[in-house]
Design a protein around this motif. Structure first.
Motif, PDB file in Angstrom:
ATOM      1  N   VAL A   1     -21.516  25.929  -6.486  1.00 40.10           N
ATOM      2  CA  VAL A   1     -21.740  25.705  -5.060  1.00 40.10           C
ATOM      3  C   VAL A   1     -22.375  24.338  -4.832  1.00 40.10           C
ATOM      4  O   VAL A   1     -21.946  23.579  -3.961  1.00 40.10           O
ATOM      5  N   LEU A   2     -23.403  24.000  -5.614  1.00 41.23           N
ATOM      6  CA  LEU A   2     -24.048  22.689  -5.463  1.00 41.23           C
ATOM      7  C   LEU A   2     -23.071  21.556  -5.737  1.00 41.23           C
ATOM      8  O   LEU A   2     -23.056  20.553  -5.026  1.00 41.23           O
TER       9      LEU A   2
ATOM     10  N   SER B   1     -15.725  22.154  -9.543  1.00 39.28           N
ATOM     11  CA  SER B   1     -16.425  23.333  -9.022  1.00 39.28           C
ATOM     12  C   SER B   1     -15.475  24.518  -8.896  1.00 39.28           C
ATOM     13  O   SER B   1     -15.889  25.657  -9.094  1.00 39.28           O
TER      14      SER B   1
ATOM     15  N   MET C   1     -15.341  18.408  -6.610  1.00 35.62           N
ATOM     16  CA  MET C   1     -14.865  19.619  -5.947  1.00 35.62           C
ATOM     17  C   MET C   1     -13.850  20.358  -6.824  1.00 35.62           C
ATOM     18  O   MET C   1     -13.843  21.585  -6.868  1.00 35.62           O
TER      19      MET C   1
ATOM     20  N   LEU D   1     -28.859  13.333  -3.382  1.00 38.46           N
ATOM     21  CA  LEU D   1     -27.702  13.698  -4.192  1.00 38.46           C
ATOM     22  C   LEU D   1     -28.012  13.631  -5.689  1.00 38.46           C
ATOM     23  O   LEU D   1     -27.520  14.444  -6.464  1.00 38.46           O
TER      24      LEU D   1
ATOM     25  N   ILE E   1     -18.392  17.263  -1.557  1.00 40.39           N
ATOM     26  CA  ILE E   1     -17.958  17.038  -0.175  1.00 40.39           C
ATOM     27  C   ILE E   1     -18.775  15.911   0.458  1.00 40.39           C
ATOM     28  O   ILE E   1     -18.226  15.047   1.153  1.00 40.39           O
ATOM     29  N   LEU E   2     -20.075  15.898   0.205  1.00 43.24           N
ATOM     30  CA  LEU E   2     -20.918  14.836   0.758  1.00 43.24           C
ATOM     31  C   LEU E   2     -20.506  13.470   0.212  1.00 43.24           C
ATOM     32  O   LEU E   2     -20.455  12.484   0.958  1.00 43.24           O
TER      33      LEU E   2
ATOM     34  N   LEU F   1     -29.595  16.906  -6.419  1.00 44.02           N
ATOM     35  CA  LEU F   1     -28.590  17.974  -6.451  1.00 44.02           C
ATOM     36  C   LEU F   1     -27.803  17.958  -7.758  1.00 44.02           C
ATOM     37  O   LEU F   1     -27.594  19.001  -8.379  1.00 44.02           O
TER      38      LEU F   1
ATOM     39  N   PHE G   1     -19.830  21.609  -5.439  1.00 41.73           N
ATOM     40  CA  PHE G   1     -18.849  21.548  -4.356  1.00 41.73           C
ATOM     41  C   PHE G   1     -19.438  20.882  -3.116  1.00 41.73           C
ATOM     42  O   PHE G   1     -18.824  19.994  -2.526  1.00 41.73           O
ATOM     43  N   VAL G   2     -20.632  21.300  -2.730  1.00 43.62           N
ATOM     44  CA  VAL G   2     -21.264  20.733  -1.530  1.00 43.62           C
ATOM     45  C   VAL G   2     -21.567  19.247  -1.724  1.00 43.62           C
ATOM     46  O   VAL G   2     -21.271  18.418  -0.855  1.00 43.62           O
ATOM     47  N   ALA G   3     -22.129  18.894  -2.875  1.00 41.66           N
ATOM     48  CA  ALA G   3     -22.430  17.493  -3.129  1.00 41.66           C
ATOM     49  C   ALA G   3     -21.145  16.676  -3.252  1.00 41.66           C
ATOM     50  O   ALA G   3     -21.103  15.508  -2.849  1.00 41.66           O
TER      51      ALA G   3
END
Length: 134
Positions: free
Chosen positions: A25-26, A78, A75, A117, A32-33, A120, A28-30
């Protein structure tokens, strides 16, 4: 001849699965950022603060492509982590390490964002390296 399979009971397997899910999850989110940050740099260089005396000076459009590609890779890895693939754990540590370096190099442009980031991605590396599967 009979074979017996020993399963470890308890929360060890659940914790291992939870850490990999946490890392997925981390990551994937990072990712995307970083993808969005790359798109920002490609679309409009003016959103970045210029730092004329920075040792590691890059063309911001090129830097945007690097961020975009690394974000997409994060991503993708992940997705492998969600499927519990062993290759994804190894590649996840590598891609998180590359992204820590990339964010370190972009600290003068966006210091708080880059440090966030980096933290993360450090959690991703920790989560992927502490999991032990039988």
């Amino acid at each position: 001849m009979t074979t017996t399979t020993h399963h470890r009971s308890g929360s060890s397997g659940v914790a291992a699965g939870g850490l990999v899910t946490f890392a997925a999850v981390l990551l994937f989110v990072a990712g995307i950022l970083d993808l969005f940050r790359g798109i920002m740099a490609i679309a409009n260089d003016a959103v970045y603060v210029s730092t004329p005396d920075y040792i590691f000076k890059f063309d911001l459009t090129s830097w945007g492509w690097i961020q975009l590609i690394l974000g997409v890779m994060a991503m993708g890895v992940s997705a492998g982590l969600f499927s519990r693939a062993l290759w994804a754990r190894a590649v996840g540590v590598g891609i998180a390490g590359l992204l820590i370096i990339a964010n370190f190099l972009s600290i003068p442009y966006y210091p708080v964002w880059s440090l966030t980031l980096i933290a993360l991605y450090a959690f991703v590396i920790w989560a992927l390296c502490t999991v032990r599967e039988d």
